[in-house]
Motif scaffolding. Structure first.
Motif, short mmCIF file in Angstrom:
data_model
loop_
_atom_site.label_atom_id
_atom_site.label_comp_id
_atom_site.label_asym_id
_atom_site.label_seq_id
_atom_site.Cartn_x
_atom_site.Cartn_y
_atom_site.Cartn_z
N CYS A 113 48.09 40.82 -18.74
CA CYS A 113 48.96 41.03 -19.97
C CYS A 113 49.30 39.70 -20.50
O CYS A 113 49.66 39.67 -21.64
N CYS A 169 47.00 42.21 -10.96
CA CYS A 169 47.33 41.47 -12.25
C CYS A 169 46.76 42.45 -13.43
O CYS A 169 45.72 43.14 -13.40
N CYS A 226 56.64 38.96 -15.34
CA CYS A 226 55.35 39.64 -14.95
C CYS A 226 55.84 40.99 -14.67
O CYS A 226 56.54 41.31 -13.69
N CYS A 273 52.70 35.64 -18.39
CA CYS A 273 53.13 34.62 -17.65
C CYS A 273 52.64 33.32 -18.35
O CYS A 273 53.42 32.45 -18.46
S1 SF4 Z 1 48.92 38.23 -16.70
FE1 SF4 Z 1 50.43 37.16 -15.63
S2 SF4 Z 1 52.23 38.20 -16.06
FE2 SF4 Z 1 50.31 39.84 -16.69
S3 SF4 Z 1 50.53 40.86 -14.73
FE3 SF4 Z 1 49.06 39.12 -14.53
S4 SF4 Z 1 50.17 37.67 -13.36
FE4 SF4 Z 1 51.45 39.04 -14.17
#
Ligand code: SF4
Ligand code: SF4
Length: 647
Positions: free
Chosen positions: A330, A327, A282, A333
């Motif tokens: 992206c 968040c 992340c 995760c």
């Molecule tokens: S999508 Fe997932 S990996 Fe990306 S910033 Fe959000 S929590 Fe983090």
């Protein structure tokens, strides 16, 4: 060997088995029924569709454990533990049935030669894999993997299940060594060296048989009460995974309380193995923003385990507002999670609630208002959308008035941001050079709404989508091309329309390969390419931009994190519009430009206007200006296909 069910300790062995099994299955069933009851209170969500695909996903990721093989050793260890577990579970049920019904005319599992051999093999491989898992958990502990008492207990219980079976095989071989018991014979040798002989075999075998059965029954009863419910839930998590990856559930008022989430969103909490893979991928967590996707899942797990508790919601309480906003959507995760948990939809549901409550960052609020009022986040008149056209030197066709093959949607940043307008001009030139019949929508194009949606403004997304769909309805074209991956994602996956949508790297790759766009001057440059999240992870477009860069004559070097594991620029999910969080030492874009520079490349190529903006800024703040040029793939194509004397 003595029949365990027939052995009498005041009462017959099979009666003990019945009693223990009844207790174990009752405890297990009661807890599982409670979880099902809680999930039934949640919002419905269809996850039984496209069964063949779900079964395939299950085969690859549960039976094959594919995602875990991202780390080879851990993947192999997990694979062995999983299959030992499955194998021992089947032998356990075989023995249980046989033991509970002594009249059954079948032998016990270990009395069948091939089964006894397979049990020994699975036991030894499983123990070796457990040793690797234990080393990783207690000695070479990766960041965000917990050493909880619960995890230790589970490791001990699984080891006990395997060891008791192998020791039973040893006692059996002590009395009657058989050809299919190589491990048993070795263990029997060990027992003999400790003074045991055939006279001890019967009692030893019985003790191990009962230890094995009682441990498994205890394990079964304990599992749904422990944090390791995921051992059961994760397999269902994979089966009920989101098949339209990256697509958000349709409009809701958002969610905070148990009943407001969908059952699959809540189920993520139960399926979470707390392995920390999401945290380790992340960009928000690793850059110091107040978001841990793993902790988020933990809070969901607590909500489900507590049955909704006192009716309080997660938003603003167990999950702070700043966590929800941190968040960048992206999806790194989700890409990494071995149980296919869905963090982004969960966070967006919570954002929807914050938006409904008016708890929105001031800059984001302004951008959203601009989107509603002007159709672009810059707050500029729609007429300014084509301010880049004079620099092109000709007027593209208006697809509202004449039929074109390609309708080119530029997206906001490419149209309004002076830092990206040169890319837009380059694209127009390249299209013209390739003899493409293309046109644009002029002031009728609106922001696609992709990022507004991810910022939690579902109503605004719907308004923008409907306006764009109405414009598309009036235009005459065969396919859509765009250089903006956010527009690409929305048009391709969330507008509910059929028809081809291409990212311009896909079109460029086709034009170059077909000879319609000849390369006139090879790029003698070393280039590294950044996979934008909405083009790469969300839509799997990894090869076309690379093919283009190489076809242009450049040497392509990869950053360590590339393709599905690429590091985000930090702009997604509306972050490009938000105030920055103070105290962050290295922002995701700065880390990425350093990574790019470390490859030795002189050019960081991108395929997204937002990447261009983020990395240009970051290369300045990271002190890389002059050393690392940020260029769009389209600009590289424009240079390399320019004929002598052309501009
Ligand atoms: S999508 Fe997932 S990996 Fe990306 S910033 Fe959000 S929590 Fe983090
Ligand atoms: S959400 Fe997935 S990746 Fe994150 S800790 Fe849980 S199981 Fe691991």
């Amino acid at each position: 060997m003595p029949d365990p069910a027939a052995t009498r300790w005041i009462v017959p062995g099979f009666v003990w088995l019945w009693a223990l099994a009844l207790i174990s299955f009752s405890l297990f069933g009661a807890r599982v029924a409670r979880y099902i009851g809680v999930l039934r209170r949640a919002r419905p969500e269809q996850r039984w569709d496209r069964l063949p695909r779900r079964l395939w996903l299950f085969a690859v990721n549960v039976l094959g454990q594919k995602r875990l093989f991202g780390e080879t050793w851990i993947g192999a260890a997990h694979f062995l533990i999983f299959w030992s577990f499955v194998f021992y579970a089947s032998s356990f049920f075989w023995n249980l049935l046989r033991g509970m019904a002594p009249i059954l005319p079948v032998p016990y599992a270990d009395e069948v030669g091939p089964m006894a051999f397979a049990l020994e093999a699975a036991g030894v491989l499983g123990l070796a894999a457990l040793a690797v898992a234990a080393l990783r958990r207690y000695i070479f502990t990766p960041e965000r993997l917990e050493r909880s008492r619960d995890a230790t207990l589970i490791l001990v219980l699984i080891s006990l299940v395997l060891l008791s079976s192998l020791a039973g095989s040893g006692f059996s071989a002590l009395a009657h060594p058989r050809v299919w018991q190589p491990v048993g014979k070795a263990i029997a040798g060990l027992f003999a060296s400790l003074g045991a002989d055939a006279g001890h075999a019967g009692a030893g075998y019985l003790a191990m048989w009962w230890l094995h059965m009682v441990t498994v029954l205890g394990f079964l009863a304990y599992l749904p009460y422990s944090k390791h419910m995921h051992l059961l839930a994760s397999t269902f998590g994979v089966f009920f995974a989101q098949l339209d990856e990256g697509v958000l559930p349709a409009g809701t008022e958002g969610a905070s309380k148990l009943e407001e989430f969908t059952w699959r969103e809540l189920f993520s909490g139960l399926a979470c193995a707390e392995c920390g893979r999401c945290d380790r991928a992340c960009p928000a967590f690793l850059s110091g923003y107040p978001l841990s996707p793993k902790d988020l899942m933990h809070e969901v797990k607590l909500l489900v385990r507590g049955g909704g508790g006192d009716g309080a919601g997660l938003v603003g309480a167990a999950v702070k507002n700043e966590t929800i906003w941190a968040c960048v959507t992206c999806a790194a995760c989700m890409e990494r999670c071995p149980v296919f948990n869905e963090h982004v939809p969960l966070l967006v549901e919570m954002r929807r609630r914050l938006v409904a409550n008016g708890e929105v960052d001031a800059q984001l609020q302004t951008a959203l208002m601009n989107l509603g009022r002007y159709g672009n986040s810059f707050g500029q008149s729609p007429r300014n959308r084509t301010k880049w056209v004079p620099a092109l030197g000709f007027k593209p066709k208006d697809a509202r008035n004449e039929a074109v093959e390609y309708l080119w949607l530029t997206g906001d940043y490419a149209a309004y941001d002076p830092r990206v307008q040169p890319v837009t001009v380059a694209a127009g030139k390249v299209f013209e050079r390739a003899g493409l019949n293309f046109g644009i929508l002029y002031e009728a194009e609106q922001n696609s709404g992709n990022d507004a949606r991810r910022a939690g403004e579902e109503g605004l997304f719907e308004v923008l989508r409907d306006k764009n769909l109405a414009s598309l309805e009036k235009a005459r074209f065969e396919r859509i091309v765009t250089g903006d991956p956010h527009t690409y994602h929305a048009l391709k996956n969330e507008y509910g329309r059929d028809g081809a949508v291409l990212h311009y790297s896909e079109l460029l790759a086709q034009l170059i390969a077909s000879g319609r766009l000849p390369v006139s001057q090879k790029l003698e440059a070393v280039v590294t390419y950044h996979d934008g999240c909405y083009l790469g992870r969300y839509n799997g477009v990894y090869d076309p931009p690379r093919r283009v860069i190489e076809a242009l004559g450049a040497r392509l070097l990869e950053m360590p994190r590339n393709r599905a594991t690429a590091w985000c620029c930090g702009a997604g999910g509306g972050h490009i519009w938000m105030e920055d969080v103070p105290g962050i030492e290295e922002r995701p874009a700065e880390r990425r430009v350093r990574e790019a520079a470390a490859t030795g490349a002189a050019i960081l190529a991108v395929g997204c206007p937002k990447d261009m903006v983020m990395f240009e800024d970051a290369s300045k703040t990271a002190g890389l200006e002059g050393r690392l040029a940020v260029r769009d793939v389209m600009q590289l194509a424009e240079e390399a296909t320019r004929s002598n004397g052309a501009n």
